[in-house]
Design a protein around this motif. Sequence first.
Motif, PDB file in Angstrom:
ATOM      1  N   ARG A 182      13.612  17.375  10.725  1.00 35.99           N
ATOM      2  CA  ARG A 182      14.248  16.117  11.144  1.00 35.99           C
ATOM      3  C   ARG A 182      13.317  15.318  12.047  1.00 35.99           C
ATOM      4  O   ARG A 182      13.103  14.123  11.848  1.00 35.99           O
ATOM      5  CB  ARG A 182      15.552  16.463  11.899  1.00 35.99           C
ATOM      6  CG  ARG A 182      16.340  15.264  12.406  1.00 35.99           C
ATOM      7  CD  ARG A 182      17.349  15.698  13.465  1.00 35.99           C
ATOM      8  NE  ARG A 182      16.679  16.238  14.641  1.00 35.99           N
ATOM      9  CZ  ARG A 182      17.175  17.214  15.421  1.00 35.99           C
ATOM     10  NH1 ARG A 182      18.331  17.762  15.151  1.00 35.99           N
ATOM     11  NH2 ARG A 182      16.493  17.649  16.475  1.00 35.99           N
ATOM     12  N   ASP A 183      12.701  15.966  13.025  1.00 42.45           N
ATOM     13  CA  ASP A 183      11.904  15.242  14.024  1.00 42.45           C
ATOM     14  C   ASP A 183      10.534  14.820  13.504  1.00 42.45           C
ATOM     15  O   ASP A 183       9.968  13.842  13.970  1.00 42.45           O
ATOM     16  CB  ASP A 183      11.695  16.107  15.281  1.00 42.45           C
ATOM     17  CG  ASP A 183      12.991  16.290  16.055  1.00 42.45           C
ATOM     18  OD1 ASP A 183      13.996  15.655  15.691  1.00 42.45           O
ATOM     19  OD2 ASP A 183      12.999  17.086  17.020  1.00 42.45           O
ATOM     20  N   TYR A 184       9.959  15.607  12.594  1.00 40.79           N
ATOM     21  CA  TYR A 184       8.568  15.343  12.181  1.00 40.79           C
ATOM     22  C   TYR A 184       8.451  14.908  10.723  1.00 40.79           C
ATOM     23  O   TYR A 184       7.349  14.614  10.255  1.00 40.79           O
ATOM     24  CB  TYR A 184       7.711  16.596  12.397  1.00 40.79           C
ATOM     25  CG  TYR A 184       7.492  16.905  13.868  1.00 40.79           C
ATOM     26  CD1 TYR A 184       6.400  16.402  14.561  1.00 40.79           C
ATOM     27  CD2 TYR A 184       8.398  17.693  14.578  1.00 40.79           C
ATOM     28  CE1 TYR A 184       6.206  16.675  15.904  1.00 40.79           C
ATOM     29  CE2 TYR A 184       8.214  17.975  15.920  1.00 40.79           C
ATOM     30  CZ  TYR A 184       7.115  17.466  16.576  1.00 40.79           C
ATOM     31  OH  TYR A 184       6.923  17.732  17.909  1.00 40.79           O
ATOM     32  N   GLY A 185       9.566  14.934   9.981  1.00 40.47           N
ATOM     33  CA  GLY A 185       9.516  14.538   8.570  1.00 40.47           C
ATOM     34  C   GLY A 185       8.665  15.482   7.733  1.00 40.47           C
ATOM     35  O   GLY A 185       8.002  15.052   6.782  1.00 40.47           O
ATOM     36  N   VAL A 186       8.643  16.774   8.085  1.00 36.66           N
ATOM     37  CA  VAL A 186       7.893  17.741   7.292  1.00 36.66           C
ATOM     38  C   VAL A 186       8.886  18.590   6.499  1.00 36.66           C
ATOM     39  O   VAL A 186      10.103  18.416   6.629  1.00 36.66           O
ATOM     40  CB  VAL A 186       7.007  18.643   8.194  1.00 36.66           C
ATOM     41  CG1 VAL A 186       5.947  17.834   8.901  1.00 36.66           C
ATOM     42  CG2 VAL A 186       7.856  19.429   9.203  1.00 36.66           C
ATOM     43  N   ALA A 187       8.358  19.487   5.669  1.00 39.59           N
ATOM     44  CA  ALA A 187       9.255  20.321   4.853  1.00 39.59           C
ATOM     45  C   ALA A 187       9.005  21.789   5.189  1.00 39.59           C
ATOM     46  O   ALA A 187       8.420  22.520   4.400  1.00 39.59           O
ATOM     47  CB  ALA A 187       9.012  20.046   3.380  1.00 39.59           C
ATOM     48  N   SER A 188       9.423  22.199   6.366  1.00 43.49           N
ATOM     49  CA  SER A 188       9.229  23.599   6.746  1.00 43.49           C
ATOM     50  C   SER A 188      10.444  24.417   6.349  1.00 43.49           C
ATOM     51  O   SER A 188      11.525  23.864   6.114  1.00 43.49           O
ATOM     52  CB  SER A 188       9.000  23.712   8.259  1.00 43.49           C
ATOM     53  OG  SER A 188      10.190  23.452   8.961  1.00 43.49           O
ATOM     54  N   ASN A 189      10.275  25.736   6.279  1.00 41.77           N
ATOM     55  CA  ASN A 189      11.423  26.630   6.175  1.00 41.77           C
ATOM     56  C   ASN A 189      11.203  27.751   7.188  1.00 41.77           C
ATOM     57  O   ASN A 189      10.211  27.719   7.925  1.00 41.77           O
ATOM     58  CB  ASN A 189      11.608  27.142   4.744  1.00 41.77           C
ATOM     59  CG  ASN A 189      10.432  27.981   4.313  1.00 41.77           C
ATOM     60  OD1 ASN A 189      10.092  28.964   4.983  1.00 41.77           O
ATOM     61  ND2 ASN A 189       9.769  27.607   3.234  1.00 41.77           N
ATOM     62  N   TYR A 190      12.105  28.702   7.224  1.00 38.79           N
ATOM     63  CA  TYR A 190      12.033  29.686   8.320  1.00 38.79           C
ATOM     64  C   TYR A 190      10.709  30.458   8.340  1.00 38.79           C
ATOM     65  O   TYR A 190      10.258  30.921   9.373  1.00 38.79           O
ATOM     66  CB  TYR A 190      13.249  30.630   8.287  1.00 38.79           C
ATOM     67  CG  TYR A 190      13.171  31.719   7.260  1.00 38.79           C
ATOM     68  CD1 TYR A 190      12.690  32.977   7.594  1.00 38.79           C
ATOM     69  CD2 TYR A 190      13.580  31.487   5.943  1.00 38.79           C
ATOM     70  CE1 TYR A 190      12.605  33.981   6.648  1.00 38.79           C
ATOM     71  CE2 TYR A 190      13.486  32.478   4.992  1.00 38.79           C
ATOM     72  CZ  TYR A 190      13.003  33.721   5.354  1.00 38.79           C
ATOM     73  OH  TYR A 190      12.908  34.708   4.419  1.00 38.79           O
ATOM     74  N   GLU A 191      10.062  30.556   7.172  1.00 32.24           N
ATOM     75  CA  GLU A 191       8.799  31.312   7.136  1.00 32.24           C
ATOM     76  C   GLU A 191       7.643  30.555   7.796  1.00 32.24           C
ATOM     77  O   GLU A 191       6.562  31.101   7.975  1.00 32.24           O
ATOM     78  CB  GLU A 191       8.454  31.664   5.693  1.00 32.24           C
ATOM     79  CG  GLU A 191       9.370  32.769   5.201  1.00 32.24           C
ATOM     80  CD  GLU A 191       9.115  33.159   3.768  1.00 32.24           C
ATOM     81  OE1 GLU A 191       8.972  34.353   3.516  1.00 32.24           O
ATOM     82  OE2 GLU A 191       9.068  32.249   2.911  1.00 32.24           O
ATOM     83  N   ASN A 192       7.896  29.318   8.141  1.00 36.76           N
ATOM     84  CA  ASN A 192       6.878  28.537   8.864  1.00 36.76           C
ATOM     85  C   ASN A 192       7.079  28.615  10.380  1.00 36.76           C
ATOM     86  O   ASN A 192       6.401  27.904  11.124  1.00 36.76           O
ATOM     87  CB  ASN A 192       6.924  27.057   8.435  1.00 36.76           C
ATOM     88  CG  ASN A 192       6.653  26.876   6.969  1.00 36.76           C
ATOM     89  OD1 ASN A 192       7.534  26.487   6.215  1.00 36.76           O
ATOM     90  ND2 ASN A 192       5.441  27.201   6.554  1.00 36.76           N
ATOM     91  N   ILE A 193       8.038  29.433  10.808  1.00 37.27           N
ATOM     92  CA  ILE A 193       8.378  29.470  12.238  1.00 37.27           C
ATOM     93  C   ILE A 193       8.241  30.884  12.794  1.00 37.27           C
ATOM     94  O   ILE A 193       8.743  31.839  12.198  1.00 37.27           O
ATOM     95  CB  ILE A 193       9.873  29.075  12.460  1.00 37.27           C
ATOM     96  CG1 ILE A 193      10.277  27.841  11.640  1.00 37.27           C
ATOM     97  CG2 ILE A 193      10.215  28.959  13.943  1.00 37.27           C
ATOM     98  CD1 ILE A 193       9.782  26.523  12.118  1.00 37.27           C
ATOM     99  N   ILE A 194       7.622  30.997  13.961  1.00 40.16           N
ATOM    100  CA  ILE A 194       7.703  32.252  14.719  1.00 40.16           C
ATOM    101  C   ILE A 194       8.271  31.934  16.101  1.00 40.16           C
ATOM    102  O   ILE A 194       7.855  30.951  16.734  1.00 40.16           O
ATOM    103  CB  ILE A 194       6.342  32.986  14.835  1.00 40.16           C
ATOM    104  CG1 ILE A 194       6.504  34.272  15.702  1.00 40.16           C
ATOM    105  CG2 ILE A 194       5.248  32.114  15.424  1.00 40.16           C
ATOM    106  CD1 ILE A 194       5.277  35.174  15.704  1.00 40.16           C
ATOM    107  N   VAL A 195       9.239  32.733  16.521  1.00 42.20           N
ATOM    108  CA  VAL A 195       9.850  32.556  17.842  1.00 42.20           C
ATOM    109  C   VAL A 195       9.078  33.438  18.823  1.00 42.20           C
ATOM    110  O   VAL A 195       8.769  34.592  18.503  1.00 42.20           O
ATOM    111  CB  VAL A 195      11.348  32.954  17.796  1.00 42.20           C
ATOM    112  CG1 VAL A 195      11.995  32.772  19.154  1.00 42.20           C
ATOM    113  CG2 VAL A 195      12.074  32.136  16.739  1.00 42.20           C
TER     114      VAL A 195
END
Length: 378
Positions: free
Chosen positions: A78-91
């Motif tokens: 939403r904020d960056y207009g990219v197409a990420s999914n959970y595999e693009n994120i590490i907490v």
Amino acid sequence: MELSELVNNVSPSPTRHLYNLGKQFNDTIDLTLGDPDLPPILPIKQAACKCINAGKTRYSSNAGMIELREKISVSVNRDYGVASNYENIIVTVGGMEALYLTFLSILNKDDEVLVFAPYYVNYVEMIKMCYAKPVIINTYEANDFEVSRDKLESFITSKTKAVIINNPNNPTGHVYSERFLNDLAEIVKKYDLFVITDEVYKDLVYEKKFKSIFTEISDNYVLIDSFSKKHCMTGWRIGYAVGSEYLIAAMTKLQENVAACAPVVSQYAALEALNYKSPAENLQEFRCRRDLVIKKLSPSEKLKVITPQGAFYAFVNIKNAGMKSMQFCEELLKEYHVAVAPGIAYGNMYDDYIRIAYTLSCDKLEEGVNRLLKFVSN
Ligand code: PLP
């Protein structure tokens, strides 16, 4: 016991030094750390309590709870207009661990990383902790803390691997211009560099419009963010990185051996925090504090304050006060019990500056600034 060369090579932060010194007086007005006095909103605290009471306090998977990673990816898209999914994120354990795992994942010995100064001090030490080399690009007030494309290019060598940018910037409060970000993006493409964009203050921008260099999920970019500043959750130690699946998988492999996972109670709290934007009242509060600092310091002939466009720091030129930054800070603390950070903490060229973190209430801030003014008028 003989300690490692690495430990001997890492320098303690002068900002922490002033913070620690400030503890010796019980009436110190502490404006050193970027640690806001505002609490997180009630639902965030309730979510954490609920998680504890329900016994949801065990380890999560190394990259963080999938539910949280999914929700973060929705907010990033939403904020960056990219197409990420959970595999693009590490907490991670704060934005700091996201930074460190990134550096560890991409740097080999002697690789060079471009760092714009004045800089967030931990970048330099973390790069050194990877046996790589921070290459400092000094920027100046007169040039709006930015450099030209040619200047930027002149720092590139065959060893340059990455560049780190902090937007909005700590310690100047500068929000980078579109011109600068475009130049940087071009250079990155031309030399196939890796960009780490640290945007932990992106929700704390005042008048200027914020633009990010992070516009795609690709092998060349990683976005660092955190709940610390925008939701006032510094002690909860929860942040994240967004990047290519390949990079995130590498960071996750390291995470298994470093912290196992970010604190699960904080992960549940973050899940709740994502239902809310950074509170508008917080931004308003920081704007009032910033305006107070500017209004009070502007008439001073000894102090020249640069209007911050974002974050909650004021970078103040003390050249006319006739002291270098560490002496200034130590004497101010000793005589008036106000702790601020010396500019030298943010790069060798900034010994004529101090940083004021306007993270305390207006009353305390006003008292601190009054004492500061008395100090320079003596
Ligand atoms: N990046 C910058 C520029 C910061 O100023 C800070 C904290 O002060 C961080 C990252 C890390 O914040 P945390 O680890 O609390 O998320």
